[in-house]
Design an enzyme around this catalytic site. Structure first.
Site, short mmCIF file in Angstrom:
data_model
loop_
_atom_site.label_atom_id
_atom_site.label_comp_id
_atom_site.label_asym_id
_atom_site.label_seq_id
_atom_site.Cartn_x
_atom_site.Cartn_y
_atom_site.Cartn_z
N GLN A 245 5.16 -0.45 -6.22
CA GLN A 245 4.30 0.62 -6.71
C GLN A 245 4.67 0.92 -8.17
O GLN A 245 5.62 1.64 -8.44
CB GLN A 245 4.46 1.86 -5.84
N VAL A 246 3.90 0.34 -9.08
CA VAL A 246 4.25 0.37 -10.50
C VAL A 246 4.26 1.79 -11.06
O VAL A 246 5.21 2.20 -11.74
CB VAL A 246 3.29 -0.53 -11.31
N ARG A 247 3.21 2.55 -10.81
CA ARG A 247 3.14 3.92 -11.35
C ARG A 247 4.25 4.79 -10.74
O ARG A 247 4.81 5.65 -11.41
CB ARG A 247 1.76 4.52 -11.09
N LYS B 52 0.94 14.98 -4.69
CA LYS B 52 1.62 14.38 -3.54
C LYS B 52 2.30 15.47 -2.73
O LYS B 52 2.89 16.40 -3.28
CB LYS B 52 2.65 13.34 -4.00
N HIS C 142 -1.48 7.37 3.69
CA HIS C 142 -1.54 5.91 3.78
C HIS C 142 -0.63 5.42 4.90
O HIS C 142 -0.33 4.24 5.00
CB HIS C 142 -1.16 5.27 2.45
N GLY C 143 -0.20 6.38 5.72
CA GLY C 143 0.53 6.03 6.93
C GLY C 143 2.03 6.00 6.82
O GLY C 143 2.72 5.48 7.70
N LYS C 144 2.60 6.57 5.73
CA LYS C 144 4.05 6.49 5.53
C LYS C 144 4.73 7.86 5.51
O LYS C 144 5.77 8.04 4.90
CB LYS C 144 4.33 5.75 4.22
N HIS D 122 4.10 10.58 3.99
CA HIS D 122 3.91 11.47 2.86
C HIS D 122 2.40 11.45 2.61
O HIS D 122 1.70 10.59 3.13
CB HIS D 122 4.71 11.03 1.61
N ARG E 24 -1.23 12.56 0.07
CA ARG E 24 -1.79 12.79 -1.26
C ARG E 24 -2.97 13.75 -1.16
O ARG E 24 -3.71 13.72 -0.18
CB ARG E 24 -2.27 11.47 -1.89
#
Length: 312
Positions: free
Chosen positions: A107-109, A185, A218-220, A222, A224
């Site tokens: 995850q670059v950002r 987030k 997104h299923g982890k 945490h 957004r």
């Protein structure tokens, strides 16, 4: 998106894997190199500047004709150095190394945001090396670890209670992959069970104070807060992820914590996608499922309490 190999290379010693940051001159050389098709999955030896990423990933990098990683930015070198340092701290045994690890999408950002946290001398991530390693490994999708508040990518806190923290995500000033988008987030502060009443109160707070946004996962474990207008594109992205995992024999795991604040339409849509429903059918749930009566009632109470305060 970008793979780990876009930032670091490695060598195998007798007892462990040694990681090295890739430099921007090596990337620039690789982008103008002619490489045979059957060699494009291997790291490219630039002769002058060391090893460059495998040419099969050349489309990940920015050119005058293409949007992508700005490898000429200082942040590219900083992320590459950070990744090499962290991976060397993990000390991976040679016999357990698999080449496919360098094809892991990072995850670059998220990583560029972690750089900002590390540079902030007031932030615990600046001095706590153990925490930093874990945070970077999460951003690289290399550990199955919950991104709790101490490990999250941003430290711009806009709300916090005993159980939850909301941080603002600002990618507009990023150098690697800038993005103009309003997002937040949500992370849990500790891995403890959260009472239903506190979940409901938090859901009501979001609904009242972030009414232009929907809480998605997104299923982890945490979450957004994204604009309602962006729900469809986020669902499409997750649908592609589910299909990709299935195609490559990977098990897609989705866990939104069953939190009361998750957008009901999102929860319904993703549940259908995980069950094999086509996107064309599942997407109809995004805007058709109503918020629970419990959350609506709690939201109305916030409004009535505020009106009462003004009246007094």
């Amino acid at each position: 998106m970008a793979e780990l190999a876009c930032f670091v290379s490695f060598s195998l010693t007798e007892d462990k894997v040694k990681w090295f940051p890739i430099n921007k001159k090596a990337v620039k050389t690789m982008l103008c190199a002619k490489v045979e098709k059957d060699q494009r999955s291997n790291y490219y030896d630039t002769i002058l500047y060391g090893v460059a990423p495998p040419p099969e990933f050349r489309n990940r990098f920015k050119t005058t004709e293409r949007y992508g990683l700005d490898y000429e930015s200082d942040q590219y070198s900083e992320v590459a150095n950070l990744l090499a340092d962290v991976l060397n701290m993990v000390s991976m045994p040679t016999e357990k190394f698999q080449f496919d690890i360098v094809k892991t999408v990072v995850q670059v950002r998220h990583l560029e945001n972690l750089l900002l946290r590390i540079k902030d001398t007031d932030d615990i991530l600046s001095e706590n090396v153990k925490l930093r390693v874990k945070a970077v490994m999460i951003a690289c999708n290399l550990v199955n670890e919950t991104e709790t508040t101490p490990l999250t990518e941003s430290n711009e806190i806009v709300y916090q209670d005993s159980y939850f923290t909301i941080t603002k995500l600002d990618y507009s000033s990023h150098k690697l992959l800038p993005l103009m988008a309003d997002e937040y987030k949500i992370t849990i502060n500790t891995k403890t069970d959260i009472p239903d009443r506190d979940q409901t109160a938090f859901a009501a707070y979001i609904r009242y104070n972030f009414n232009k946004f929907a809480a998605i996962s997104h299923g982890k474990r945490h979450w957004r807060l994204v604009l309602h207008s962006q729900l469809m594109s986020h669902a499409e992205r997750l649908d592609r992820k589910i299909k990709s995992d299935k195609k490559h024999g990977r098990q897609f795991a989705y866990d939104d914590g069953d939190m009361a604040f998750v957008h009901p339409g999102w929860k319904a849509c993703i549940g259908q996608l995980c069950g094999g429903t086509t996107f064309e059918v599942a997407k109809t749930s995004l805007y058709s499922v109503k918020t629970s009566k419990t959350v609506r009632t709690a939201t109305n109470k916030i409004e009535s309490d505020l009106i009462s305060m003004v009246g007094n």
